[in-house]
Structure formats: structure tokens, C-alpha cells
Write an enzyme that holds these catalytic residues in place. Structure first.
Site, mmCIF file in Angstrom:
data_model
loop_
_atom_site.group_PDB
_atom_site.id
_atom_site.type_symbol
_atom_site.label_atom_id
_atom_site.label_comp_id
_atom_site.label_asym_id
_atom_site.label_seq_id
_atom_site.Cartn_x
_atom_site.Cartn_y
_atom_site.Cartn_z
ATOM 1 N N ARG A 238 0.877 -1.186 0.017
ATOM 2 C CA ARG A 238 0.088 -0.003 -0.114
ATOM 3 C C ARG A 238 0.952 1.213 0.061
ATOM 4 O O ARG A 238 2.017 1.312 0.564
ATOM 5 C CB ARG A 238 -1.001 0.202 1.256
ATOM 6 C CG ARG A 238 -2.060 -0.856 1.224
ATOM 7 C CD ARG A 238 -2.877 -0.686 0.153
ATOM 8 N NE ARG A 238 -4.165 -1.324 -0.053
ATOM 9 C CZ ARG A 238 -4.387 -2.571 -0.443
ATOM 10 N NH1 ARG A 238 -3.253 -3.193 -1.350
ATOM 11 N NH2 ARG A 238 -5.445 -3.275 -0.722
ATOM 12 N N GLU A 267 -4.668 7.194 -4.779
ATOM 13 C CA GLU A 267 -4.950 6.681 -5.904
ATOM 14 C C GLU A 267 -6.317 6.957 -6.413
ATOM 15 O O GLU A 267 -7.256 7.220 -5.581
ATOM 16 C CB GLU A 267 -4.736 5.082 -5.744
ATOM 17 C CG GLU A 267 -3.605 4.557 -5.585
ATOM 18 C CD GLU A 267 -3.270 3.141 -5.344
ATOM 19 O OE1 GLU A 267 -4.542 2.334 -5.263
ATOM 20 O OE2 GLU A 267 -2.311 2.629 -4.848
ATOM 21 N N HIS A 286 -1.451 0.336 -9.888
ATOM 22 C CA HIS A 286 -2.146 -0.606 -8.958
ATOM 23 C C HIS A 286 -2.739 -2.214 -9.699
ATOM 24 O O HIS A 286 -3.847 -2.436 -9.494
ATOM 25 C CB HIS A 286 -3.123 -0.069 -8.227
ATOM 26 C CG HIS A 286 -3.454 -0.725 -6.661
ATOM 27 N ND1 HIS A 286 -3.791 -0.227 -5.358
ATOM 28 C CD2 HIS A 286 -3.194 -2.153 -6.307
ATOM 29 C CE1 HIS A 286 -3.816 -1.094 -4.630
ATOM 30 N NE2 HIS A 286 -3.394 -2.322 -5.041
#
Length: 324
Positions: A238, A267, A286
């Protein structure tokens, strides 16, 4: 009467069919656009189940609107997007989808390690931009992987899978976590090290620890200062675990060699994010678990969890203690 559920994003048809067979389904179906908070706030009021992604911030304020909610099924391994404590207080089950994405994410982690160390994106751009005029002995040279030392911070399922890949490259593997794992040490021929030793000795550092309050900014200025100037940092956990400002400074000033990043604190990351201006950063949106096979299985697992909770069963991957 069928229970009513809300799905916060378009999901694969195979998973949707599992849910539709037993539930009345409402779904936010705008492609690649998260459901607006005001709409989710309205929808959560009466449904019995929520099927969500990590893009949805299901906090205490949102949960205060839930009158009949029994389960939140999160299609992700991490669940820091959900206030689990607030959910538990209201007797709401929370589930995630671990295990199923282990190997796919380990593949991506090692791909980032290789791409950053061998300057693959930079080299591809060099070719495509017409800069390649002749062979040169030191042109776009990178760092060796075979026989190097890899440090893994967070030896969970994915960490062990990355260690197995590292064995194939003859790497010396160190790891750090909340506790030693003697079985893994024996099976994978890896060694436990305190965080400072791991950072000093590793040629590559992979951050694979879960996001928790104690792991926020786990990699900060002081940690980066311990690393070799030739070291590569890879983060597929993360974004908030690595201090992005500190990382930018370390990369820009040559304190470490390169970074491979699949995650960011915020994000989606802005195209003008400072880290994206650096040539020694390989950055991805991601996609750690983004193989078709894995994402489909994650979607179906989350659907199964949703139905289990609605049927007053204990879901296979319940992350909080709730009386069912």
C-alpha cells in the site's frame, strides 16, 4: 423474499450471476468510475449486503446510515478502506479475498524488481525515441539480480512467494516482520534480520507488509538513508507505507538506485506526481493482482462470501469478530 445487495462497481459476469441467483441486485455500472459517496450513502441505508472494491471508503459515517446491513464483502486482500471497528460495533461482517492473488502479485513484484534494476522502461523509451545510435559499453547499465541480496519486509503469503522466485535467481534472502517464521526459514532458505540490518545489507527491498496504523511511513527518511546507493525499493503493498516525499528525495539525490511502485498514497496518482517525473522510477496503476484468471477468481470469491454472510453462515475469510 430475496435479500437486497448493492455492488459498487461493474464486476465480471460470472460473479454477478452468482449473486443474482439469490439476491435482488443494485449496482453502480459506470465503467471504471467509483460510485459517488452520496449515492453509496443513500444505497447503504436499506441493503443487507455490500460488495465493494478498495476504492470505496466505507467509514463510520457511512456505516451510521446502514439499517439492515449484515455483510461487506471486499474484493481485495487489504481492507483499510473499511472501518472494521465501526462495522464490528454494528454487528456487520467484513470479508476479504486473500490467498487467491498470491502468485499473481508475486509475479508482478518480481517483474517490478527486474524492470527497475535493469532500466527496462527507460531503455524501451530510449529506443522508441530514436536515441539509439550505436552500441556503447556502459549504455543504460543497471544492477545485477542473480546472486544479489533481497530483503522482504512482511513475510506473508506474497512475501513467501517472492522468496521462492528469488531462490531461482540464486539470491540471498533476508526478511523482517512481526515474528520469526521458522518453517519458512527452513523451507525457503531465508534468514530473519532486524529492519536496520535488512536495509543496510539488501540490494533489493520489497515492501509487502499489510497497511496498519503501525506501518504508515514504515519506510521514511531514516530507513532510506540506511539503504545502499545501488539499492532498489519495490512497493506492491500500500502506498502509505512508504513516505513518498522521502522516497522522491532519495531517488533524486542518488541515495538509492531506483524504485518500482505499484501503489501510491493517493490513488489514482496524478500524472504530475513528483515520483513520475523521475527516470529511475517504474510506476504502475495498482495492477498487482491483474491477471484475468486471478481477478475473476477474486470476484467469485467475494460473491461467495457475500452469500455466506447473507445466509447467516461464517464466511470463509471473515476479518472481524462478529456473532453470526
Amino acid at each position: 423474499m430475496k435479500p437486497t445487495v448493492y455492488i459498487t462497481r461493474k464486476i465480471p459476469e460470472e460473479a454477478l450471476e452468482i449473486i443474482q441467483a439469490s439476491c435482488e441486485v443494485k449496482m453502480w455500472d459506470k465503467e471504471d468510475t467509483p460510485v459517488p459517496r452520496d449515492i453509496l450513502k443513500k444505497e447503504i441505508q436499506d441493503v443487507e449486503g455490500i460488495y465493494c472494491l478498495l476504492t470505496e471508503n466505507i467509514d463510520a459515517e457511512l456505516l451510521s446510515e446502514a439499517n439492515n446491513l449484515k455483510i461487506i464483502s471486499n474484493m481485495a486482500v487489504g481492507y483499510n478502506n473499511i472501518d472494521v471497528e465501526a462495522a464490528s460495533e454494528k454487528g456487520i461482517m467484513v470479508t476479504n479475498t486473500p490467498g487467491i492473488l498470491t502468485e499473481t502479485t508475486a509475479d508482478l513484484t518480481f517483474a517490478l524488481l527486474m524492470a527497475a534494476s535493469r532500466r527496462l522502461i527507460e531503455s524501451s523509451d530510449y529506443l522508441r525515441e530514436g536515441k539509439w545510435k550505436t552500441w556503447s559499453p556502459m549504455l543504460l547499465t543497471g544492477q545485477d539480480i542473480y546472486g544479489a541480496t533481497l530483503g522482504i519486509i512482511g513475510l506473508g503469503r506474497i512475501g513467501e512467494a517472492v522468496a521462492r522466485r528469488a531462490n531461482g535467481f540464486g539470491m540471498n534472502v533476508l526478511y523482517n516482520g512481526r515474528s520469526r517464521k521458522m518453517r519458512a526459514e527452513e523451507e525457503l532458505d531465508i534468514s530473519f534480520a532486524d529492519k536496520e540490518t535488512l536495509l543496510r545489507e539488501s540490494d533489493f527491498v520489497c515492501v509487502l507488509t499489510p497497511y496498519r496504523p503501525e506501518t504508515v511511513n514504515l519506510i521514511n527518511e531514516s530507513e532510506l538513508a540506511l539503504m545502499k546507493s545501488s539499492a532498489v525499493l519495490v512497493n506492491t503493498s500500500r502506498g502509505g507505507i512508504v513516505n513518498e516525499d522521502a522516497l522522491y528525495d532519495a531517488l533524486k539525490n542518488g541515495e538509492i538506485w531506483a524504485a518500482g511502485l505499484d501503489v501510491f498514497k493517493t490513488e489514482p496518482a496524478s500524472p504530475d506526481h513528483p515520483l513520475l517525473t523521475l527516470p529511475n522510477v517504474v510506476a504502475l496503476p495498482h495492477i498487482g493482482s491483474a491477471s484475468k484468471h486471478t481477478r475473476l477468481n477474486m470476484a467469485k470469491m467475494a460473491a461467495d462470501h457475500l452469500l455466506q454472510g447473507l445466509n447467516d453462515e461464517v464466511p470463509a475469510h471473515l476479518v472481524n469478530e462478529v456473532r453470526v
